[in-house]
Design a protein around this motif. Structure first.
Motif, PDB file in Angstrom:
ATOM      1  N   GLY A 111      -5.775 -10.266   9.759  1.00 13.82           N
ATOM      2  CA  GLY A 111      -4.816  -9.261   9.306  1.00 13.82           C
ATOM      3  C   GLY A 111      -3.661  -9.801   8.488  1.00 13.82           C
ATOM      4  N   CYS A 112      -3.669 -11.113   8.183  1.00 20.52           N
ATOM      5  CA  CYS A 112      -2.519 -11.683   7.473  1.00 20.52           C
ATOM      6  C   CYS A 112      -2.607 -11.471   5.959  1.00 20.52           C
ATOM      7  N   GLY A 113      -3.732 -10.948   5.473  1.00 16.93           N
ATOM      8  CA  GLY A 113      -3.807 -10.625   4.047  1.00 16.93           C
ATOM      9  C   GLY A 113      -4.711 -11.540   3.233  1.00 16.93           C
ATOM     10  N   LYS A 114      -5.563 -12.328   3.900  1.00 22.54           N
ATOM     11  CA  LYS A 114      -6.448 -13.255   3.185  1.00 22.54           C
ATOM     12  C   LYS A 114      -7.394 -12.500   2.256  1.00 22.54           C
ATOM     13  N   SER A 115      -8.082 -11.491   2.813  1.00 19.67           N
ATOM     14  CA  SER A 115      -9.046 -10.736   1.989  1.00 19.67           C
ATOM     15  C   SER A 115      -8.323  -9.991   0.889  1.00 19.67           C
ATOM     16  N   THR A 116      -7.160  -9.453   1.199  1.00 18.19           N
ATOM     17  CA  THR A 116      -6.388  -8.715   0.197  1.00 18.19           C
ATOM     18  C   THR A 116      -6.062  -9.616  -0.984  1.00 18.19           C
ATOM     19  N   VAL A 142       2.068  -5.862   2.552  1.00 18.36           N
ATOM     20  CA  VAL A 142       1.062  -6.769   3.128  1.00 18.36           C
ATOM     21  C   VAL A 142       1.325  -8.215   2.727  1.00 18.36           C
ATOM     22  N   TYR A 184       0.860  -1.180   0.000  1.00 20.45           N
ATOM     23  CA  TYR A 184       0.000   0.000   0.000  1.00 20.45           C
ATOM     24  C   TYR A 184       0.894   1.227   0.000  1.00 20.45           C
TER      25      TYR A 184
END
Ligand code: ADP
Ligand code: MG
Length: 361
Positions: free
Chosen positions: A40-45, A19, A13
């Motif tokens: 917060g580990c970036g799954k959705s990202t 991320v 970002y």
């Protein structure tokens, strides 16, 4: 049939906040692959990058060999089912499910057929004329999924679709999703969850995400039986695998570890003389521990017990702020609280970790 490949995919970002990095993954056509990892580990990202809702800042995503990095979401052949299922409240289930197809100017016949088929797969046929307010949470979630199915996408993305549901409904809807996958064996699905039970029960393969990257990829049983590192060892399985520090004191086809607490563990993982004296953690799952009168991995006083019916959990007392050791015994055990017990395990069930990495080759 859609095959997805991620090559050195990364996400930053503003160029500064890193991320995800070094994401390399092949998703086979027809797989139900689960991304799991702590909040917060970036799954959705990662999911949103695959969907095209988030820019891929490095590396490459291909679907069936075609580079997708700059392809608009609507042209990727992907449907995304979100956590919150925003249905149009004034439209019936049938109207909700028809909406996207109407916008796409499909014929009324086509729309009817597509909606009827989706309703059958999702067992929504009795509810087609109802408004969303007359449905349960699980039924609404199925309507939300139904809106995707009618468009017949090649790839389905689910981002924690069950997290708004209560415990009983989660289980029921989880089974619905497994059924849905079975009804569409040639569709590829990617499913994000932080719940390892969902991951274990749904996945053809699980991708464990941690520390900005992939900690391990494997079938549910691979991850359970052969975790490649301490993170995966402790993330998969409940309660988490016990880790005890020690030093290798005997090598060969079996490895003996002298534990810091005074116990001894034997593992079927072979080692050579070069490993002698190495500092390791032994890993043993609570369900793999058993009481012994002989050589013990540890001997400790039972601090608390939890009787769950089919199993009893023993929480052992620890010195200072040491690691809490837990055993899971089959069946009901009464009167163990306050007793001092010695525990051991089958050498086949003893994992060895050096610098956090499994010593199994
Ligand atoms: P998960 O779904 O695994 O809980 P996310 O993919 O939502 O995790 O978030 C991964 C990380 O990216 C988090 O640390 C989050 O704070 C950060 N992040 C998400 N969106 C932004 C953004 N727009 N700007 C900066 N950081 C972000
Ligand atoms: Mg998320």
């Amino acid at each position: 049939m859609a095959e997805l490949k991620l090559r050195d995919v990364e996400k930053t970002y503003g160029g500064a906040v890193n991320v995800l990095k070094d994401i390399n993954l092949d998703i086979e056509p027809g797989e139900l692959i689960v991304f799991v990892g702590p909040s917060g580990c970036g799954k959705s990202t990662l999911l949103r990058m695959i969907a095209g809702l988030e820019k891929i800042t490095g590396g490459e995503l291909t679907i069936d060999g075609q580079i997708m990095n700059d392809m608009p979401p609507a042209q990727r052949g992907i449907a995304m089912v979100f956590q919150s299922y925003a249905l149009y409240p004034h439209m019936t289930v049938r109207e909700n499910m028809s909406f996207a197809l109407k916008i796409a100017k499909k014929s009324p016949d086509e729309i009817r057929t597509a909606v009827d088929e989706a309703a059958k797969v999702l067992q929504l046929e009795p509810f087609l004329d109802r408004l969303p307010k007359a449905l349960s949470g699980g039924q609404r979630q199925r309507v939300a999924i139904g809106r995707s199915i009618v468009r017949d996408p090649q790839v389905y993305l689910f981002d924690e679709p069950l997290s708004n549901l209560d415990a009983a409904l989660r289980v029921a809807t989880r089974i619905e999703i497994a059924r849905l996958k079975e009804a569409m064996p040639d569709r590829t699905m990617i499913y994000v969850t932080h719940d390892q039970v969902e991951a274990m029960t749904l996945a053809s393969r699980i991708v464990v995400l941690a520390n900005k990257g992939i900690a391990q990829v494997g079938t549910p049983l691979d991850l359970y039986e052969r975790p490649e590192n301490e993170f995966v060892a402790q993330f998969i399985g409940s309660p988490a695998m016990n880790l005890l520090p020690g030093k290798i004191s005997g090598t060969g086809s079996q490895t003996t570890v002298a534990l810091e607490g005074g116990g001894v563990a034997v593992s079927d993982i072979p080692t050579t003389d070069a490993d002698m004296g190495k500092v390791v953690n032994i890993g043993v799952r609570p369900e793999d521990l058993e009481a012994t009168q002989g050589d013990a991995i540890f001997t400790a006083r039972v601090d608390i017990t939890e009787a769950l019916g089919e199993v009893t959990l023993l929480y052992f007392e620890t010195e200072g702020d040491g690691i809490g050791l837990i055993a899971k015994l089959p069946g009901i055990h009464k009167g163990l609280r306050g007793q001092t017990i010695s525990m051991t395990s089958d050498p086949a069930k003893i994992h060895l970790f050096h610098n956090g990495q499994s010593m199994r080759v």
